[in-house]
Design a protein around this motif. Sequence first.
Motif, PDB file in Angstrom:
ATOM      1  N   ASP A   1      42.935  43.154  37.484  1.00 15.36           N
ATOM      2  CA  ASP A   1      42.713  42.753  38.712  1.00 15.36           C
ATOM      3  C   ASP A   1      42.841  44.102  40.508  1.00 15.36           C
ATOM      4  OD1 ASP A   1      43.887  41.418  40.902  1.00 15.36           O
ATOM      5  OD2 ASP A   1      45.817  40.579  40.222  1.00 15.36           O
ATOM      6  N   SER A   2      42.979  44.036  41.241  1.00 22.45           N
ATOM      7  CA  SER A   2      42.119  45.076  41.977  1.00 22.45           C
ATOM      8  C   SER A   2      44.078  46.022  41.808  1.00 22.45           C
ATOM      9  CB  SER A   2      42.182  44.509  43.547  1.00 22.45           C
ATOM     10  OG  SER A   2      43.628  44.830  43.555  1.00 22.45           O
ATOM     11  N   PRO A   3      43.343  47.895  42.247  1.00 24.85           N
ATOM     12  CA  PRO A   3      45.076  48.462  41.628  1.00 24.85           C
ATOM     13  C   PRO A   3      45.871  47.995  42.661  1.00 24.85           C
ATOM     14  CG  PRO A   3      42.884  49.442  42.863  1.00 24.85           C
ATOM     15  CD  PRO A   3      42.650  48.351  42.458  1.00 24.85           C
ATOM     16  N   GLU A   4      46.039  47.911  43.968  1.00 26.03           N
ATOM     17  CA  GLU A   4      46.900  47.392  44.619  1.00 26.03           C
ATOM     18  C   GLU A   4      47.778  46.046  44.648  1.00 26.03           C
ATOM     19  OE1 GLU A   4      48.819  48.018  48.150  1.00 26.03           O
ATOM     20  OE2 GLU A   4      48.675  49.677  45.999  1.00 26.03           O
ATOM     21  N   PHE A   5      46.551  44.837  43.525  1.00 22.48           N
ATOM     22  CA  PHE A   5      47.149  43.717  43.294  1.00 22.48           C
ATOM     23  C   PHE A   5      48.585  43.842  42.201  1.00 22.48           C
ATOM     24  CE2 PHE A   5      45.101  41.437  46.681  1.00 22.48           C
ATOM     25  CZ  PHE A   5      45.280  40.864  46.373  1.00 22.48           C
ATOM     26  N   LYS A   6      47.583  44.579  40.912  1.00 26.68           N
ATOM     27  CA  LYS A   6      48.767  45.429  40.236  1.00 26.68           C
ATOM     28  C   LYS A   6      49.758  46.135  39.931  1.00 26.68           C
ATOM     29  CE  LYS A   6      45.128  46.992  38.002  1.00 26.68           C
ATOM     30  NZ  LYS A   6      44.063  47.318  36.966  1.00 26.68           N
ATOM     31  N   ARG A   7      49.790  46.883  41.298  1.00 28.05           N
ATOM     32  CA  ARG A   7      50.692  48.048  41.267  1.00 28.05           C
ATOM     33  C   ARG A   7      51.622  47.040  42.973  1.00 28.05           C
ATOM     34  NH1 ARG A   7      52.821  50.060  45.809  1.00 28.05           N
ATOM     35  NH2 ARG A   7      51.891  48.752  47.773  1.00 28.05           N
ATOM     36  N   GLN A   8      51.410  46.381  43.233  1.00 36.21           N
ATOM     37  CA  GLN A   8      52.702  45.480  43.913  1.00 36.21           C
ATOM     38  C   GLN A   8      53.341  44.436  43.192  1.00 36.21           C
ATOM     39  OE1 GLN A   8      52.979  43.832  47.844  1.00 36.21           O
ATOM     40  NE2 GLN A   8      51.654  45.634  48.932  1.00 36.21           N
TER      41      GLN A   8
ATOM     42  N   VAL B   1      63.119  35.141  38.690  1.00 41.01           N
ATOM     43  CA  VAL B   1      61.256  35.243  39.173  1.00 41.01           C
ATOM     44  C   VAL B   1      60.725  35.894  37.315  1.00 41.01           C
ATOM     45  CG1 VAL B   1      59.652  35.607  40.845  1.00 41.01           C
ATOM     46  CG2 VAL B   1      62.253  35.519  41.526  1.00 41.01           C
ATOM     47  N   ALA B   2      59.466  34.730  37.262  1.00 37.72           N
ATOM     48  CA  ALA B   2      58.234  35.527  36.411  1.00 37.72           C
ATOM     49  C   ALA B   2      57.751  35.865  37.430  1.00 37.72           C
ATOM     50  CB  ALA B   2      57.834  34.388  35.647  1.00 37.72           C
ATOM     51  N   ILE B   3      56.956  37.062  37.061  1.00 37.60           N
ATOM     52  CA  ILE B   3      55.534  37.952  36.966  1.00 37.60           C
ATOM     53  C   ILE B   3      54.977  37.648  36.944  1.00 37.60           C
ATOM     54  CG2 ILE B   3      54.761  40.365  38.882  1.00 37.60           C
ATOM     55  CD1 ILE B   3      56.824  38.721  40.276  1.00 37.60           C
ATOM     56  N   ALA B   4      53.256  37.560  37.168  1.00 35.18           N
ATOM     57  CA  ALA B   4      52.413  37.851  36.025  1.00 35.18           C
ATOM     58  C   ALA B   4      51.388  38.388  36.648  1.00 35.18           C
ATOM     59  CB  ALA B   4      51.996  36.568  35.868  1.00 35.18           C
ATOM     60  N   SER B   5      50.553  39.236  36.507  1.00 34.50           N
ATOM     61  CA  SER B   5      49.033  39.803  36.562  1.00 34.50           C
ATOM     62  C   SER B   5      47.902  39.791  35.687  1.00 34.50           C
ATOM     63  CB  SER B   5      49.342  40.987  37.176  1.00 34.50           C
ATOM     64  OG  SER B   5      49.967  42.225  36.076  1.00 34.50           O
ATOM     65  N   ALA B   6      46.991  40.510  36.352  1.00 31.34           N
ATOM     66  CA  ALA B   6      45.916  40.313  35.355  1.00 31.34           C
ATOM     67  C   ALA B   6      45.671  41.288  34.994  1.00 31.34           C
ATOM     68  CB  ALA B   6      44.316  39.551  36.102  1.00 31.34           C
ATOM     69  N   ASP B   7      44.851  42.195  33.633  1.00 36.50           N
ATOM     70  CA  ASP B   7      44.542  43.475  33.327  1.00 36.50           C
ATOM     71  C   ASP B   7      43.739  44.183  34.004  1.00 36.50           C
ATOM     72  OD1 ASP B   7      42.847  41.900  31.814  1.00 36.50           O
ATOM     73  OD2 ASP B   7      43.174  43.103  30.280  1.00 36.50           O
TER      74      ASP B   7
ATOM     75  N   ILE C   1      51.041  39.660  31.695  1.00 39.76           N
ATOM     76  CA  ILE C   1      50.166  40.311  31.692  1.00 39.76           C
ATOM     77  C   ILE C   1      48.833  39.719  30.981  1.00 39.76           C
ATOM     78  CG2 ILE C   1      48.273  41.994  31.788  1.00 39.76           C
ATOM     79  CD1 ILE C   1      50.662  42.942  33.105  1.00 39.76           C
ATOM     80  N   ALA C   2      47.602  39.054  31.880  1.00 38.88           N
ATOM     81  CA  ALA C   2      46.891  38.495  31.366  1.00 38.88           C
ATOM     82  C   ALA C   2      45.708  39.376  30.891  1.00 38.88           C
ATOM     83  CB  ALA C   2      46.577  37.627  32.531  1.00 38.88           C
ATOM     84  N   PHE C   3      45.293  39.396  29.660  1.00 43.19           N
ATOM     85  CA  PHE C   3      44.247  40.280  29.245  1.00 43.19           C
ATOM     86  C   PHE C   3      43.164  39.676  29.787  1.00 43.19           C
ATOM     87  CE2 PHE C   3      48.193  42.113  27.784  1.00 43.19           C
ATOM     88  CZ  PHE C   3      48.199  43.369  27.912  1.00 43.19           C
ATOM     89  N   ASN C   4      42.155  40.658  29.674  1.00 47.58           N
ATOM     90  CA  ASN C   4      40.355  40.114  29.338  1.00 47.58           C
ATOM     91  C   ASN C   4      40.182  39.084  30.670  1.00 47.58           C
ATOM     92  OD1 ASN C   4      39.630  41.674  27.353  1.00 47.58           O
ATOM     93  ND2 ASN C   4      40.722  40.098  25.695  1.00 47.58           N
ATOM     94  N   ALA C   5      41.550  39.585  31.698  1.00 48.23           N
ATOM     95  CA  ALA C   5      40.606  38.315  32.748  1.00 48.23           C
ATOM     96  C   ALA C   5      40.372  39.084  34.139  1.00 48.23           C
ATOM     97  CB  ALA C   5      41.570  37.298  33.153  1.00 48.23           C
TER      98      ALA C   5
END
Length: 309
Positions: free
Chosen positions: A253-260, A245-251, A279-283
């Motif tokens: 993003d809201s704190p809970e979506f980043k934490r989860q 599983v590949a996990i991605a998030s945005a820098d 991590i998608a930066f500037n997004a």
Amino acid sequence: MRRRHLLAASGALGGAIAAPLSAEPKAVFLDYTQEQLDKAYDQSFWAPQMATLEAGDGTASSEVRRKTPPRTERYGASDTNLVDIFAPPNARGAPVLVFIHGGAWTRNSRQDASFPAPSLTGREAAYLAPDFGSLKTMRLPEMIENCRNVLEWTVRNAASFGGDPGRVFLAGHSSGAHLAGCVLITEWTKRGLPADAIKGALLMSGMYDLYPVRLSSRSAFLHLTLEEEAAASPMRHLGRIACPVAIASADEDSPEFKRQSAVFASALQGMGRLASRTIAFNANHFQENDRLGQPDSEISRALFALMGI
């Protein structure tokens, strides 16, 4: 006796006077107050241009559909159980990606999720985007079952559109990543499919434990029993995940979506199932999703590496 009673009364009164007039808001989850937790699950607070960005996905998807109309099939009993299929010309044995769109389980449709198709077909892979319902018309367990059904249909019917049933992959964004996570914990052998029916997944800024979500303002439309909450929390069923599983998030993003995302990635890494962490930066939350339609983005590269294309 009277003096003692008077002193006691004075002490009680003094204590009442000394007490603070208003208590600090108490934490309801981790260090979040109720207001903070509500904001942590409200993407419009962190991305004020949310409506414009989602509308942009719809516009881009319409253009893709105009240029390359998809083949649309029904994968279930309902007339709304539809999936759009974008396959490369003369496809044969192509890897397949099924993408579960986001929208807080209430917004968007398969027709808003066509925009990544050229990135996949350009690499000789098939791209599928299904409809699976909304909390406006059904409950979450039924939506999860629809997503499982479309994956089962894809594996059983991949050859009909030039796909390889042994190379079916899954992706999802936001609430779509949550639904995709629930698909990953499906016991496929009970459905007559191999345990590794899904060969890999890309989950972007999803929710993997619904406990804090249910405590937030999303509880106004996410009505679950405790048993349903547990069943729909992939974090509590890690042992059922049978693929990388590949996990991605945005820098931004809201704190809970980043934490989860971080917690789920750490758990997957500990059990040897983490394919990559991006991590998608500037997004923000929605700009991260847009990058799936850009073949050279960090999100697309993580997906292509996972699929081996």
